[in-house]
Scaffold this motif. Structure first.
Motif, PDB file in Angstrom:
ATOM      1  N   ASP A 174       1.148  -0.967   0.126  1.00  0.00           N
ATOM      2  CA  ASP A 174      -0.176   0.117  -0.205  1.00  0.00           C
ATOM      3  C   ASP A 174       0.653   1.055  -0.336  1.00  0.00           C
ATOM      4  O   ASP A 174       1.998   1.322  -0.061  1.00  0.00           O
ATOM      5  N   TRP A 208      -9.467  -1.901   1.663  1.00  0.00           N
ATOM      6  CA  TRP A 208      -8.513  -1.556   1.484  1.00  0.00           C
ATOM      7  C   TRP A 208      -9.055  -0.927  -0.564  1.00  0.00           C
ATOM      8  O   TRP A 208     -10.098  -1.356  -0.654  1.00  0.00           O
ATOM      9  N   VAL A 218      -3.099   1.665  -3.656  1.00  0.00           N
ATOM     10  CA  VAL A 218      -3.634   1.523  -2.279  1.00  0.00           C
ATOM     11  C   VAL A 218      -3.213   1.349  -0.793  1.00  0.00           C
ATOM     12  O   VAL A 218      -2.169   2.057  -0.471  1.00  0.00           O
ATOM     13  N   ASP A 220      -5.184   2.032   2.401  1.00  0.00           N
ATOM     14  CA  ASP A 220      -5.780   1.073   3.705  1.00  0.00           C
ATOM     15  C   ASP A 220      -7.012   1.839   4.666  1.00  0.00           C
ATOM     16  O   ASP A 220      -6.667   2.853   5.216  1.00  0.00           O
TER      17      ASP A 220
END
Length: 560
Positions: A174, A208, A218, A220
């Motif tokens: 991420d 996500w 990406v 979270d």
């Protein structure tokens, strides 16, 4: 035009409702494939259908990468469905033992999301035209990173591309450098312009979001959605996000083959549907007991009582209709953005636990007022819950006056049994027909001597009549690789890391529309016409991802 305004326009509704779907009557597949030790088996579809492979586990990625697990540990990311930590097949005579893996770890590509993006997307080759038809996956299985989370990666199948550019590795981490978690569910959120992925990892799970282009950004969202064993995820026309949790409860001390209901259905009301990171309100579904008039709730330390409670029996009884309401668990405007345990809050706020619901979708043509979801059940033929208490799973229907309504009605649509069990993914085939696929697991495959099936249900049918049953449209086979894995994994203490048998996952019906009109449930599917396509993954083993097609020469058929 935004879908919300269209749904409030009676003329637009009438015009849209006039579009009839082709879905049709398929010839049933009479039997599931039996599980025979050491013997592979082919997939068997209704004779009106055929299938073609769009990707498989051994497909090399166009851009191999590295998954950084932290603490100096890494693992190569080399193939669509395999890490690069060993051979793709066991060598002749190789013996699995702890610390000696005879086969590369399989990543198990999971839920599929199909998009048609006219402007196209980029890949690792800046000079290549990747086309406009794309299929996205998160991968479910991988090594445990230093943060305690099972970690994998995101891929994109470029359906218009040649072999060398067929599969693009989108991300292994991420934006904060944390490994991508093991992914179970996915959907496209047209309001935010992001793919939404879920991780079924309890206190390490969550939601996500990711951009569809390469490289993918990406993020979270656990500070917004909380952490839980999230799996099924779906938008409604108002930009709300519906999530179905698969959190297996503890087994009873007496009912040792049954699990306590421990999973919840959630709804997230975003502050700004175009940017989920701005927060909002997370709610969970609460069901009122027909016997006491009080909420049906989780009882800590009382697994046996909950497994065989009168309320659980009622929930799995045809003809009973329950009042529901949404209870607020967390509001970022009040509670902030620190990640929280959604499952624990659902219990504390007296939401209603269910027997492992995994996926759900809105029925097309219902204007997002009918939400069908499944329960997987105990996946054990010896469950003391039996069919009557949901031991073999069930399909449930939640009906509301509109998707943002605070209250609704819940009823049983179909009660599972040993033949129809382990329900997992769902996709609507047409306005009234839905396909629910099984993930019974290697153990139940052996117990009932039957591999998984895909079942076609009609939402207008009263399945309380035992003479009325869904039809099997796919008897899942078992590829050679999965057969080998099942054999190796059956040796006690071998430490073998790959799962045996195949399961059906990621069943997905869509025309790929990335706009608000493309939300699953917004349109009535017109299968095999107008760009409507069907995909699923034969998970484990060779990890084939298939497209189902109409057999050449078969005529179109109307739903009614």
């Amino acid at each position: 035009m935004r879908l919300k305004s269209v749904l409030m326009n009676p003329v637009a509704l009438l015009l849209l409702g006039a579009s009839l779907a082709l879905g049709g009557d398929l010839t049933p597949v009479p039997n599931a494939n039996p599980k025979v030790v050491g013997q592979p088996a082919p997939n068997v579809l209704s004779p009106e259908l055929i299938e073609t492979i769009v990707a498989q586990g051994s497909q090399p990625l166009e851009n191999p990468g590295i998954l950084d697990l932290g603490n100096g540990k890494t693992i190569p990311v080399s193939f669509y469905g395999y890490f690069g930590d060993g051979p793709l097949t066991p060598a002749p005579g190789a013996v699995q033992s702890p610390g000696n893996s005879v086969e590369a770890s399989k990543t198990e590509p999971d839920k599929n999301t199909y998009l048609v993006l006219p402007r196209g997307l980029h890949g690792a080759d800046a000079a290549y035209d990747y086309g406009k038809h794309f299929l996205f996956q998160g991968h479910e299985v991988g090594p445990v990173a230093s943060n305690g989370r099972t970690s994998t990666y995101l891929t994109r199948i470029n359906l218009d591309a040649d072999g060398a550019h067929r599969v693009t590795l989108l991300a292994t981490a991420d934006k904060d450098g944390n490994p991508v978690p093991g992914i179970d569910g996915s959907t496209w959120d047209p309001f935010a312009g992001r793919l939404l992925f879920t991780a079924e990892q309890g206190k390490n799970g969550g939601v996500w979001q990711a951009t569809p282009d390469y490289p993918s950004l990406v993020e979270d969202l656990s500070g917004v959605f909380g952490r839980g064993s999230y799996e099924g995820i779906q938008n409604d026309a108002w930009g709300n996000v519906w999530i179905v949790e698969d959190s297996g409860g503890v087994k009873g001390a007496v009912n040792k083959n049954a699990k306590q209901p421990n999973s919840f259905v959630y709804r997230f009301l975003p502050k700004n549907p175009a940017d989920l990171s701005q927060g909002g309100v997370l709610q969970a579904l609460q069901v009122t007991s027909l016997r006491t008039g009080l909420p049906i709730v989780f009882h800590a330390g009382q697994a046996d009582a909950d497994i065989l409670s009168d309320d659980v029996l009622d929930l799995h009884t045809y003809g009973k209709v329950f009042n529901t309401k949404w209870v607020t668990l967390h509001d970022t405007a009040v509670d902030g953005f620190t990640p929280f345990d959604a499952n624990a809050l659902a219990k504390a706020k007296l939401a209603t636990p269910l027997k492992r619901p995994e996926n759900g979708q809105f029925r097309p043509g219902s204007w997002f007022t009918e939400f069908f979801f499944d329960e997987t059940g105990d996946t054990d033929i010896g469950t003391q819950a039996g069919s009557a208490y949901g031991g073999f799973g069930a399909l449930l229907k939640l009906k509301q006056s509109w998707p943002g309504a605070d209250t609704g009605k819940l009823s049983l649509f179909y009660l599972g049994d040993a033949v129809h069990s382990g329900f997992d993914n769902v996709a609507f085939w047409s306005e009234h027909r839905a396909v629910f696929v099984e993930d019974a697991g290697d153990g139940l495959h052996s117990q009932r001597n039957a591999l998984d099936s895909a079942w076609l249900f009609d939402t207008r049918t009263n399945y309380a009549d035992p003479a009325r049953q869904p039809i099997r449209i796919l008897a899942q086979g078992r590829d050679t690789s999965a057969t080998l894995d099942s054999g190796i994994g059956s040796v006690p203490g071998s430490g073998f890391q790959n799962e045996g048998d195949n399961e059906i996952t990621g069943i997905h019906v869509s025309d790929g529309d990335p706009t608000h009109w493309g939300i699953l449930g917004a349109k009535i599917p017109h299968l095999f016409n107008g760009g409507w396509r069907v995909f699923y993954t034969q998970q484990h083993g060779d990890n084939f991802t298939w497209e189902i097609l109409k057999k050449p020469g078969c005529h179109d058929w109307n739903e009614d």
